[in-house]
Design an enzyme around this catalytic site. Structure first.
Site, PDB file in Angstrom:
ATOM      1  N   SER A   1      57.204  14.623   9.527  1.00 37.48           N
ATOM      2  CA  SER A   1      55.725  15.016  11.039  1.00 37.48           C
ATOM      3  C   SER A   1      55.393  16.247  10.686  1.00 37.48           C
ATOM      4  O   SER A   1      56.148  16.858  10.357  1.00 37.48           O
ATOM      5  CB  SER A   1      56.672  15.118  12.472  1.00 37.48           C
ATOM      6  OG  SER A   1      55.499  15.306  13.143  1.00 37.48           O
ATOM      7  N   SER A   2      53.689  16.619  10.693  1.00 36.83           N
ATOM      8  CA  SER A   2      53.487  17.257  10.071  1.00 36.83           C
ATOM      9  C   SER A   2      53.752  19.191  11.027  1.00 36.83           C
ATOM     10  O   SER A   2      53.705  20.273   9.925  1.00 36.83           O
ATOM     11  CB  SER A   2      51.682  16.978   9.870  1.00 36.83           C
ATOM     12  OG  SER A   2      51.057  17.092  11.428  1.00 36.83           O
ATOM     13  N   CYS A   3      54.185  18.626  12.109  1.00 36.83           N
ATOM     14  CA  CYS A   3      54.963  20.019  12.307  1.00 36.83           C
ATOM     15  C   CYS A   3      55.832  20.298  12.217  1.00 36.83           C
ATOM     16  O   CYS A   3      56.519  21.149  13.082  1.00 36.83           O
ATOM     17  CB  CYS A   3      55.175  19.637  13.769  1.00 36.83           C
ATOM     18  SG  CYS A   3      56.707  18.426  13.880  1.00 36.83           S
TER      19      CYS A   3
ATOM     20  N   TYR B   1      63.172  19.586  17.188  1.00 38.06           N
ATOM     21  CA  TYR B   1      62.841  18.595  16.504  1.00 38.06           C
ATOM     22  C   TYR B   1      62.282  18.534  15.217  1.00 38.06           C
ATOM     23  O   TYR B   1      62.364  18.216  14.508  1.00 38.06           O
ATOM     24  CB  TYR B   1      61.085  17.633  18.103  1.00 38.06           C
ATOM     25  CG  TYR B   1      60.357  16.823  17.069  1.00 38.06           C
ATOM     26  CD1 TYR B   1      60.932  16.215  17.134  1.00 38.06           C
ATOM     27  CD2 TYR B   1      59.478  17.325  15.999  1.00 38.06           C
ATOM     28  CE1 TYR B   1      59.997  14.999  16.783  1.00 38.06           C
ATOM     29  CE2 TYR B   1      58.490  16.136  15.526  1.00 38.06           C
ATOM     30  CZ  TYR B   1      58.635  14.368  15.459  1.00 38.06           C
ATOM     31  OH  TYR B   1      58.209  13.572  15.200  1.00 38.06           O
TER      32      TYR B   1
ATOM     33  N   LYS C   1      63.936  16.743  12.133  1.00 38.93           N
ATOM     34  CA  LYS C   1      62.406  16.033  11.017  1.00 38.93           C
ATOM     35  C   LYS C   1      62.944  16.283   9.582  1.00 38.93           C
ATOM     36  O   LYS C   1      62.802  15.780   8.524  1.00 38.93           O
ATOM     37  CB  LYS C   1      61.588  15.971  11.712  1.00 38.93           C
ATOM     38  CG  LYS C   1      60.154  15.738  12.757  1.00 38.93           C
ATOM     39  CD  LYS C   1      61.220  13.814  13.448  1.00 38.93           C
ATOM     40  CE  LYS C   1      60.555  12.899  12.193  1.00 38.93           C
ATOM     41  NZ  LYS C   1      61.055  11.653  12.517  1.00 38.93           N
TER      42      LYS C   1
ATOM     43  N   HIS D   1      51.441  12.796  23.629  1.00 38.21           N
ATOM     44  CA  HIS D   1      49.996  13.456  22.897  1.00 38.21           C
ATOM     45  C   HIS D   1      49.026  14.479  23.853  1.00 38.21           C
ATOM     46  O   HIS D   1      48.408  13.214  24.387  1.00 38.21           O
ATOM     47  CB  HIS D   1      50.402  13.144  21.377  1.00 38.21           C
ATOM     48  CG  HIS D   1      51.631  13.436  20.397  1.00 38.21           C
ATOM     49  ND1 HIS D   1      52.318  12.627  20.117  1.00 38.21           N
ATOM     50  CD2 HIS D   1      52.304  14.118  19.732  1.00 38.21           C
ATOM     51  CE1 HIS D   1      53.396  12.714  19.778  1.00 38.21           C
ATOM     52  NE2 HIS D   1      53.479  13.797  19.805  1.00 38.21           N
TER      53      HIS D   1
END
Ligand SMILES: NC(=O)c1ccc[n+]([C@@H]2O[C@H](COP(=O)([O-])OP(=O)(O)OC[C@H]3O[C@@H](n4cnc5c(N)ncnc54)[C@H](OP(=O)(O)O)[C@@H]3O)[C@@H](O)[C@H]2O)c1
Length: 340
Positions: free
Chosen positions: A115-117, A144, A148, A187
């Site tokens: 995930s880009s986060c 999180y 990831k 989101h």
């Protein structure tokens, strides 16, 4: 690096882990439209993916040849900040059990979704794949993000030690049919659709949005992501994760205006600056994926329209019901606060 291997066999046994989720249901649609004939799924009540023994048992019995690992505990700022233990534990466990079982029971290829986060909070924009682990993470979703990142490292470690064909894709913020519209865990984009639609239905003219409106975000339609996932399974073999996005971003306020104009034209947007903004900007550099030959095809405005149509078709039946997933989606009417 392209795979140099033939595309995956359309008659092979394909396990989509997390098939009822936003991403999983889009991958099922994509595989079905591409003629895959042997798609395997297991719902959470049949198989808790955090349980290694249960996952081993399932893999031994079903022997999937290829795996789309798109299950996980997922949510916006509020869910991340109120349930950090679940976000790190569930995701660490789900990624580890499925990756290990895929190796142990001879799956040929696996695609994992990051995930880009997970890129550093202040990573240079747009973010290239090499920005991973070069700086501090955004504190609001650090547990999180750590899980990831561990998933990506798992895939890389199994590649190095066992030669496993395990690859990772790094999607930007996703949206589309089947999204979660629960205001407490969703989101930003589905939360906005829900808030503007609630206001429209109840005749309220002012809609409050969390934060300053200035953070910039990129949004990819989940059908584009599913297409990219199949493309990568067919064509990519490298150790590095690959960013998947549109390469375009907009501010949260611009997004709110777009949703307002679609859902509740004329409503006033009020910014709640007491609420956190999160990362100032998140835009993926998608040049590696473009060089492989894939780019997104669904413009945000079109994607918003079809997502809102889907929400209207499903919201009525969900109103008044406790949170539950349909075969394609989660729709919930609880919750009061939005997330960015
Ligand atoms: N949504 C985004 O914007 C976004 C962006 C970047 C990356 N991603 C990544 O994409 C993946 C999928 O996200 P999503 O948005 O599709 O999430 P989602 O809609 O919440 O779906 C998650 C799926 O995982 C399943 N699952 C969760 N815990 C499980 C467990 N213990 N055992 C079995 N199944 C379990 C859920 O099952 P139930 O149906 O039973 O709940 C659901 O089908 C995640 O890895 C996420 O990090 C998502």
């Amino acid at each position: 690096m392209t795979s140099g291997q033939p595309p995956i066999d359309r008659t092979a046994r394909i396990f989509v882990a997390g098939h009822r989720g936003l991403v999983g249901s889009a991958i099922i649609r994509r595989l079905e439209s591409d003629g895959f004939t042997n798609i395997l799924t297991a719902s959470r009540d049949q198989l808790d993916l955090r349980d290694q023994a249960a996952v081993n048992y399932w893999f031994r019995a079903n022997r999937p040849e290829h795996v789309f690992l798109v299950a996980g505990t997922v949510g916006g700022i509020m869910a991340n900040s109120t349930r950090p233990a679940e976000f790190i534990y569930d995701n660490l466990m789900i990624h580890a059990t499925v990756v290990d079982a895929a190796h142990r029971f001879g799956s040929d290829k696996l695609l994992y979704l990051g995930s880009s986060c997970i890129y550093p909070r202040l990573a240079e924009q747009p973010m290239t794949e090499s920005a991973l682990l070069t700086g501090e993470l955004e504190p609001t979703n650090e547990p999180y993000a750590i899980a990831k990142i561990a998933g990506i490292k798992l895939c890389q470690a199994y590649r190095r030690q066992f030669g496993s064909r395990f690859i990772s894709a790094m999607p930007t913020n996703l949206y589309g049919p089947g999204d979660n519209f629960d205001l407490e865990s969703s989101h930003v984009l589905p939360a906005m659709i829900r808030k503007f639609d609630d206001a429209r239905r109840s005749g309220v003219q002012t809609v409050q949005i969390w934060g300053s409106g200035t953070p910039r975000r990129e949004f990819l339609h989940v059908d584009d992501l599913a297409d990219a996932c199949l493309f990568l399974m067919d064509n990519y073999e490298g150790e590095s994760h690959i960013n998947v996005g549109t390469g375009l971003d907009l501010s949260i306020l611009e997004l709110a205006e777009m949703v307002r104009d679609l859902v509740h034209p004329g409503a006033t947007i009020q910014l709640d600056r007491t609420k956190p903004d999160g990362t100032p900007r998140k835009l993926l550099d998608v040049s590696a994926l473009s060089a492989l030959g894939w780019s997104a095809s669904i413009p945000l405005r079109n994607g918003l329209e079809s997502t809102y149509r889907w929400y209207l078709d499903h919201a009525e039946e969900a109103r008044g019901l406790p949170m539950q997933r349909t075969s394609a989606a989660a729709v919930n009417v609880g919750g009061v606060a939005s997330t960015i």
